[in-house]
Design a protein around this motif. Structure first.
Motif, PDB file in Angstrom:
ATOM      1  N   PRO A   1       0.814  -1.221   0.000  1.00 50.09           N
ATOM      2  CA  PRO A   1       0.000   0.000   0.000  1.00 50.09           C
ATOM      3  C   PRO A   1       0.846   1.268   0.000  1.00 50.09           C
ATOM      4  O   PRO A   1       0.495   2.249  -0.671  1.00 50.09           O
ATOM      5  CB  PRO A   1      -0.822  -0.134   1.285  1.00 50.09           C
ATOM      6  CG  PRO A   1      -0.972  -1.616   1.479  1.00 50.09           C
ATOM      7  CD  PRO A   1       0.346  -2.182   1.032  1.00 50.09           C
ATOM      8  N   ASP A   2       1.966   1.272   0.725  1.00 54.84           N
ATOM      9  CA  ASP A   2       2.835   2.454   0.722  1.00 54.84           C
ATOM     10  C   ASP A   2       3.417   2.720  -0.658  1.00 54.84           C
ATOM     11  O   ASP A   2       3.596   3.881  -1.047  1.00 54.84           O
ATOM     12  CB  ASP A   2       3.966   2.280   1.743  1.00 54.84           C
ATOM     13  CG  ASP A   2       3.519   2.620   3.155  1.00 54.84           C
ATOM     14  OD1 ASP A   2       2.523   3.359   3.296  1.00 54.84           O
ATOM     15  OD2 ASP A   2       4.159   2.151   4.108  1.00 54.84           O
ATOM     16  N   ASP A   3       3.735   1.649  -1.391  1.00 55.85           N
ATOM     17  CA  ASP A   3       4.228   1.830  -2.761  1.00 55.85           C
ATOM     18  C   ASP A   3       3.185   2.548  -3.610  1.00 55.85           C
ATOM     19  O   ASP A   3       3.507   3.462  -4.382  1.00 55.85           O
ATOM     20  CB  ASP A   3       4.546   0.472  -3.402  1.00 55.85           C
ATOM     21  CG  ASP A   3       5.732  -0.226  -2.772  1.00 55.85           C
ATOM     22  OD1 ASP A   3       6.618   0.475  -2.247  1.00 55.85           O
ATOM     23  OD2 ASP A   3       5.767  -1.475  -2.798  1.00 55.85           O
ATOM     24  N   LEU A   4       1.929   2.125  -3.486  1.00 56.86           N
ATOM     25  CA  LEU A   4       0.868   2.734  -4.286  1.00 56.86           C
ATOM     26  C   LEU A   4       0.626   4.172  -3.856  1.00 56.86           C
ATOM     27  O   LEU A   4       0.375   5.048  -4.700  1.00 56.86           O
ATOM     28  CB  LEU A   4      -0.420   1.914  -4.168  1.00 56.86           C
ATOM     29  CG  LEU A   4      -1.509   2.293  -5.171  1.00 56.86           C
ATOM     30  CD1 LEU A   4      -1.105   1.900  -6.589  1.00 56.86           C
ATOM     31  CD2 LEU A   4      -2.842   1.645  -4.825  1.00 56.86           C
ATOM     32  N   ARG A   5       0.699   4.419  -2.560  1.00 59.47           N
ATOM     33  CA  ARG A   5       0.503   5.794  -2.084  1.00 59.47           C
ATOM     34  C   ARG A   5       1.558   6.720  -2.684  1.00 59.47           C
ATOM     35  O   ARG A   5       1.243   7.838  -3.112  1.00 59.47           O
ATOM     36  CB  ARG A   5       0.575   5.844  -0.560  1.00 59.47           C
ATOM     37  CG  ARG A   5       0.478   7.274  -0.006  1.00 59.47           C
ATOM     38  CD  ARG A   5       0.383   7.316   1.498  1.00 59.47           C
ATOM     39  NE  ARG A   5       1.535   6.682   2.138  1.00 59.47           N
ATOM     40  CZ  ARG A   5       1.645   6.511   3.456  1.00 59.47           C
ATOM     41  NH1 ARG A   5       0.675   6.913   4.251  1.00 59.47           N
ATOM     42  NH2 ARG A   5       2.715   5.939   3.956  1.00 59.47           N
ATOM     43  N   TRP A   6       2.806   6.238  -2.725  1.00 58.11           N
ATOM     44  CA  TRP A   6       3.857   7.076  -3.304  1.00 58.11           C
ATOM     45  C   TRP A   6       3.601   7.319  -4.785  1.00 58.11           C
ATOM     46  O   TRP A   6       3.806   8.440  -5.281  1.00 58.11           O
ATOM     47  CB  TRP A   6       5.219   6.409  -3.102  1.00 58.11           C
ATOM     48  CG  TRP A   6       6.305   7.252  -3.667  1.00 58.11           C
ATOM     49  CD1 TRP A   6       6.921   8.320  -3.081  1.00 58.11           C
ATOM     50  CD2 TRP A   6       6.870   7.136  -4.972  1.00 58.11           C
ATOM     51  NE1 TRP A   6       7.845   8.876  -3.942  1.00 58.11           N
ATOM     52  CE2 TRP A   6       7.839   8.169  -5.110  1.00 58.11           C
ATOM     53  CE3 TRP A   6       6.672   6.269  -6.033  1.00 58.11           C
ATOM     54  CZ2 TRP A   6       8.578   8.338  -6.271  1.00 58.11           C
ATOM     55  CZ3 TRP A   6       7.415   6.440  -7.192  1.00 58.11           C
ATOM     56  CH2 TRP A   6       8.354   7.465  -7.305  1.00 58.11           C
ATOM     57  N   MET A   7       3.139   6.309  -5.518  1.00 63.45           N
ATOM     58  CA  MET A   7       2.830   6.484  -6.936  1.00 63.45           C
ATOM     59  C   MET A   7       1.703   7.495  -7.120  1.00 63.45           C
ATOM     60  O   MET A   7       1.709   8.290  -8.072  1.00 63.45           O
ATOM     61  CB  MET A   7       2.460   5.147  -7.556  1.00 63.45           C
ATOM     62  CG  MET A   7       3.632   4.183  -7.642  1.00 63.45           C
ATOM     63  SD  MET A   7       3.138   2.579  -8.307  1.00 63.45           S
ATOM     64  CE  MET A   7       4.709   1.699  -8.201  1.00 63.45           C
ATOM     65  N   ALA A   8       0.744   7.460  -6.211  1.00 55.11           N
ATOM     66  CA  ALA A   8      -0.352   8.423  -6.285  1.00 55.11           C
ATOM     67  C   ALA A   8       0.146   9.835  -5.998  1.00 55.11           C
ATOM     68  O   ALA A   8      -0.262  10.806  -6.653  1.00 55.11           O
ATOM     69  CB  ALA A   8      -1.454   8.035  -5.302  1.00 55.11           C
ATOM     70  N   GLU A   9       1.035   9.975  -5.029  1.00 56.04           N
ATOM     71  CA  GLU A   9       1.587  11.289  -4.710  1.00 56.04           C
ATOM     72  C   GLU A   9       2.368  11.855  -5.889  1.00 56.04           C
ATOM     73  O   GLU A   9       2.343  13.057  -6.150  1.00 56.04           O
ATOM     74  CB  GLU A   9       2.478  11.193  -3.469  1.00 56.04           C
ATOM     75  CG  GLU A   9       1.709  10.940  -2.187  1.00 56.04           C
ATOM     76  CD  GLU A   9       2.634  10.677  -1.002  1.00 56.04           C
ATOM     77  OE1 GLU A   9       3.876  10.604  -1.209  1.00 56.04           O
ATOM     78  OE2 GLU A   9       2.126  10.526   0.116  1.00 56.04           O
ATOM     79  N   LEU A  10       3.062  10.987  -6.599  1.00 55.52           N
ATOM     80  CA  LEU A  10       3.855  11.452  -7.744  1.00 55.52           C
ATOM     81  C   LEU A  10       2.975  11.809  -8.931  1.00 55.52           C
ATOM     82  O   LEU A  10       3.137  12.863  -9.557  1.00 55.52           O
ATOM     83  CB  LEU A  10       4.865  10.377  -8.151  1.00 55.52           C
ATOM     84  CG  LEU A  10       5.708  10.683  -9.394  1.00 55.52           C
ATOM     85  CD1 LEU A  10       6.659  11.854  -9.115  1.00 55.52           C
ATOM     86  CD2 LEU A  10       6.491   9.467  -9.852  1.00 55.52           C
TER      87      LEU A  10
END
Length: 518
Positions: free
Chosen positions: A96-105
């Motif tokens: 989930p943290d990986d996806l959150r970072w992708m969303a932030e970018l």
């Protein structure tokens, strides 16, 4: 006024062309379900209208996708393309943290998420559509109900309009998002068809054995362009099921990585199924170790096609076609990743960007229509990756007199021991010729005497621990001989099935910290 046109074909038009020409031919098959091209086009167009009307998705908007392979995930690509929106698929094995970072970018406007990933959906705090029944958003199939599925005219597109944010594997840190454009991807599709699977038609079938979010998705776009059926396996990767599907659907091509080819050709189920329909088994991500290459050629025949290419060049750097593969001892092209792809220029350059003559090792740099449009919101990475118009791959290698290229390894994989540069790949190639070694990785680790030393982590076929130092000593220069040999039950692999030095090094560090060794 611009004296020339920058307009290009919207990639989504490929679905329209194929559905018009082959409406009743199979587009996708999964288990007992199948969709013809007319049905696929109708679902894509209904999804496009739903995304636009219900979620305001339009040209330039990003749509983040967290899902394993399924038809809804695949249809979302084409719906986004038709709207001029940007498809942003994540590796579904990420956290989930990986996806959150992708969303932030990427700052997406919408998340499309498979129902099995509620934690991923929750952490992103985005409007969401679910693939399946989920509490975090409406089921995408239910949302399509009642939407007009008549032909949807694709948005007008320029060559440099982004189509896909392609996340790199992140082997040296956080993944970067490579911008793949409509014009660039049009070149890539034509290039792949010409250089990888020539002669493909609607009579062919392609089996998916890797995530559609990355290289396998690019490969399946070729099938859409030619009207070939895409076969989606159900459930987790299982060699016996792969070979069953090859036989049942007369599969002619598939894209994968060397480790998957190794698993498929070593599995005993290969002999229980007819595989004579295969014409092209494409492997990429890394050159195949020679021992695995010989085994695959002996089991499959002359069907192996190697290409070298990063996500940033969408696979289009070099190709070694099936006709040039050979299992014979003394093969002249052993270790080669092939010659430059059609319309691509490849050069070995020194640290200043000057071209090097044949035989000298330097960095592989590339230019041509397949090179991406830079990294999304990452000017520092763009500045480091381009020099005088050349994309710097970060891979080291050399070219021979005939223009065939040979990879030494990643610049980041090289280590310096006692003042000597050591490239792990040469050592690994030798180790894999030992009859008991199934997998191996050599990494450089800190050492107070030598600066760095080579540590070879090996997986043997029977769990034994042979004296590999004695076996390897006469086969390699002494300074390249690893100082330590470790035996594990298995090597960590990325979400795409590749052995990466970053994961191996992290696991080695974790184990040594746990035992107080090192």
């Amino acid at each position: 006024m611009t004296p020339y046109s920058t307009r290009t074909m919207n990639l989504g038009h490929l679905v329209d062309q194929t559905a018009r020409r082959l409406p009743d031919r199979p587009a996708m098959i999964r288990g007992d379900r199948r969709w013809c091209w007319a049905q696929m086009r109708a679902r894509v167009d209904a999804m496009g209208r739903m995304l636009a009307r219900d979620h305001g998705i339009g040209k330039g908007d990003r749509v983040l996708v967290q899902s394993p392979n399924n038809h809804q995930m695949w249809e979302s690509l084409w719906a986004c393309l038709k709207l001029g929106a940007i498809w942003v698929p994540a590796n579904f094995r990420g956290t989930p943290d990986d996806l959150r970072w992708m969303a932030e970018l990427s700052r997406p406007r919408l998340l499309i998420c498979e129902a099995a990933f509620p934690d991923h959906a929750a952490i992103c705090d985005l409007p969401a559509l679910a693939i399946g029944q989920a509490a975090f958003g409406p089921d995408i199939d239910a949302a399509l109900s009642g939407h007009d599925d008549s032909p949807l005219r694709p948005a007008d597109i320029d060559r440099d309009d982004p189509a896909w944010l392609f996340f790199t594997s992140g082997s040296t840190g956080r993944p970067k998002a490579a911008i793949l454009t409509h014009g660039q991807m049009g070149f890539v599709i034509a290039n792949h068809l010409a250089d990888l699977i020539p002669g493909t038609t609607e009579d062919d079938a392609s089996l998916v054995v890797a995530p559609l979010s990355h290289g396998a998705g690019v490969h399946q776009m070729l099938q859409v362009a030619r009207g070939a059926a895409t076969i989606l396996p159900e459930g987790a990767f299982e060699p016996s099921e792969i070979w069953r599907l090859v036989e049942r659907h007369r599969v002619s091509n598939m894209f994968t990585v060397p480790t998957i080819v190794k698993l498929l050709t070593e599995d005993p189920s290969i002999d229980r199924h007819d595989r004579s329909s295969l014409r092209h088994v494409i492997y990429a991500g890394a050159p195949m170790y020679r021992a695995d290459q010989i085994r695959a050629l002996e089991r499959l025949g002359p069907v192996l096609v190697q290409y070298f290419g990063l996500g940033e060049v969408t696979g289009c750097i070099t190709v070694l076609p099936a006709r040039l593969h050979d299992a014979a001892e003394g093969w002249a092209l052993q270790g080669s990743c092939g010659f430059p792809r059609t319309g691509i220029q490849v050069e070995i350059q020194d640290e200043s960007g000057h071209p090097l003559p044949p035989g000298q090792t330097g960095e592989l740099c590339v230019t041509g229509g397949a090179v991406f449009a830079g990294y999304w919101n990452n000017p520092a990475a763009n500045a480091a990756s381009f020099r005088d118009g050349w994309f710097r791959t970060g891979d080291l290698g050399h070219m021979d007199e005939r223009g065939f290229f040979y990879l030494t390894g990643r610049e980041s994989d090289m280590f310096i021991s006692g003042g000597s540069n050591i490239h792990p790949r040469e050592i690994e190639e030798k180790l894999l010729l030992h009859p008991d070694v199934a997998e191996c990785a050599v990494v450089g680790m800190p050492d107070p005497t030598w600066g760095e030393i080579g540590v070879a982590i090996c997986v043997t076929r029977d769990g034994s621990s042979p004296d590999l130092a004695a076996w390897l000593a006469p086969r390699i220069a002494r300074y390249k001989l690893p100082k330590r040999f470790l035996f594990w039950d298995g090597l960590p692999k990325s979400g795409y099935g590749k052995i990466t030095k970053k994961l191996v090094r992290e696991e080695l560090t974790r184990r040594e910290a746990a035992t107080g060794d090192g």
